[in-house]
Design an enzyme around this catalytic site. Sequence first.
Site, PDB file in Angstrom:
ATOM      1  CG  ASP A 284      -5.141   5.465   0.915  1.00  0.00           C
ATOM      2  OD1 ASP A 284      -5.872   4.565   1.043  1.00  0.00           O
ATOM      3  OD2 ASP A 284      -4.946   6.594   1.387  1.00  0.00           O
TER       4      ASP A 284
ATOM      5  CD  GLU B  98      -8.934   4.186  -1.727  1.00  0.00           C
ATOM      6  OE1 GLU B  98      -9.978   3.760  -0.893  1.00  0.00           O
ATOM      7  OE2 GLU B  98      -7.895   4.650  -1.232  1.00  0.00           O
TER       8      GLU B  98
ATOM      9  CG  ASP C 209      -2.168   0.460   0.931  1.00  0.00           C
ATOM     10  OD1 ASP C 209      -2.536   1.414   0.106  1.00  0.00           O
ATOM     11  OD2 ASP C 209      -3.353  -0.147   1.527  1.00  0.00           O
TER      12      ASP C 209
ATOM     13  CG  HIS D   2      -8.303  -1.287   4.243  1.00  0.00           C
ATOM     14  ND1 HIS D   2      -8.162  -1.372   2.724  1.00  0.00           N
ATOM     15  CD2 HIS D   2      -8.075   0.401   4.727  1.00  0.00           C
ATOM     16  CE1 HIS D   2      -7.821  -0.154   2.319  1.00  0.00           C
ATOM     17  NE2 HIS D   2      -7.969   0.570   3.425  1.00  0.00           N
ATOM     18  CG  ASP D   3     -10.983   2.104   3.674  1.00  0.00           C
ATOM     19  OD1 ASP D   3     -10.752   2.104   4.816  1.00  0.00           O
ATOM     20  OD2 ASP D   3     -10.285   2.340   2.822  1.00  0.00           O
TER      21      ASP D   3
END
Length: 606
Positions: A223, A292, A116, A364-365
């Site tokens: 991200d 993302e 990430d 994870h979100d």
Amino acid sequence: MTDFNRSVLPDAVRSNGATPNPWWANAVVYQIYPRSFQDTNGDGVGDLKGITSRLDYLADLGVDVLWLSPVYRSPQDDNGYDISDYQDIDPLFGTLEDMDELLAEAHRRGLKIVMDLVVNHTSDEHAWFQASRDKDDPHADWYWWRPARPGHEPGAPGAEPNRWGSYFGGSAWQYDPKRGEYYLHQYSRKQPDLNWENPEVRKAVYRMMNWWMDRGIDGFRMDVITQVSKTADKNGKLPGEDGCEIEDYPVGEEGYSSPFPWCSDGPRIDEFLAEMRREVFEGREGYMNVGEAPGITPARNEFITDPAHRELDMLFLFDHVGIDQEDSKWNTVPFEVRNLRARLADQQEAVKHAGWASLFFCNHDQPRVVSRWGDDTDRESRELSAKAFGMLLHMHRGTPYIYEGEELGMTNAHFTELGQYRDLEAINAYRQRVEEAKCQSPESMMAALALIGRDNSRTPMQWDASRYAGFTAPDAAVEPWIGVNPNHVEINAAEEFDDPDSVYTFYKKLIAMRHNNATVATGEWDLVAADSEQVYSFTRTSGDDTILVMVNLSDRTAQVPAEVAQLLEDGVGESQVLLSTYDAVHGVKSIARGELARWEGVVIQL
């Protein structure tokens, strides 16, 4: 692993428009949230050695790529998405040597590691930010600093440069007494936004990325990367700032306007991504990069992921995971099949000729899909609906992403008290919406958190039925950093590993189909029966080979849509059923009756 299990797609098969086909065109990615995956030192937090210890499990599952949520040095204000040193490992997770060992052991098994990367913002404890607090320092323009609104006392309420609110609650501006100005933070006040307009910022980011690539990682998941370019007027003023030529949007129910329209898919994003490609990835082989992508439409996804434009390989779009939210993330509405179908169809249609899709429901979100849109009220319903949504996702065209525990049918946490949550977003949202703005009742806010709060996906991985689910030793002196889901006694890897009917075994079959069937991996996608209220159906076609997928995404019997029935008018034999959420015999009988049982999904060779 996977290189040995995965067929090489011939160039005669078209994937994203590149020649030769990229290696990831028939790969499957598995996301690991390190702090919740495996704890080896008994401190209640997962670590890199824990991931290394579970590589055989991941290789057996059959995935190709492991995406790690951040393990860099961090104050952990937002669980590592606030990075204070990009080139070191946080002691919470281990050391750089542990990272090197994980890379070596993963590569020995044929697994790739994608890290990430959070470069829209840093931690406010990063050396770059600390230096930027001095107006005379070379880093002074590395972040979005602004003076107080004219006529207002700096630091006083209302003196913020504009009315933007943070996505994590409160103002998007934080006053710094040392510098005497405000800095922009779209997220936590401890996550100041980097100023990508400054070429020195970009150079520093690319140097760091190259350092990691040279160390042996296989790419990045970036991200909120589509938020690095901000909209400003010709004088560099942001919308809503005093004297800006661009008028901001009105404030909302929480008392702020949103930076989202001005900080997502900004005017220079294509330039920045193309520059990154040149400076970091050109000349390298075997890597994968995915961004993302808040604010990116399917049409823009096509452009950015088209290999001719040399930007990113894939993007995560969010329109489909917002179908149960209205106006605010925390105002939830019932799931409807037609809404999911419409959003996914848009994504699939946009990349028919070039570009590529990322396929995901969980990360994870996001909460657990089986609790969000499926049915986790009993074992049979949970397993059937977990398989139904797994089949639906993995039979689309693109690269599937599995979030840790999704392959087991793990559910939401079902927390009932605010004190059980650890997520900064959840805690801040409750305070702002319930206690400050008073725009939502405590009851409805707690219900929303239980349905879609991020901590639902962050409870420890359920390895076995022991006290702490095998995440940490049952006699560990420190409890896990967040509560273990009590249903780990029934839902765990040890229970499912050798069960031929388990969700885990079903996911192994999905992954194998992606590896070995070129039509599943890259075949054309065409929607069938666009109006059904319960059944989502489509075909995948490659040359003379056609596969029909139909899934009943409801807990009640559904009629086979007329358009689908026409494709099956000659009948279906057991040998044609490639996969079923029940079994082949059940699928054949259902089709003969012209109906699908609850949560029944069937993949049929036409």
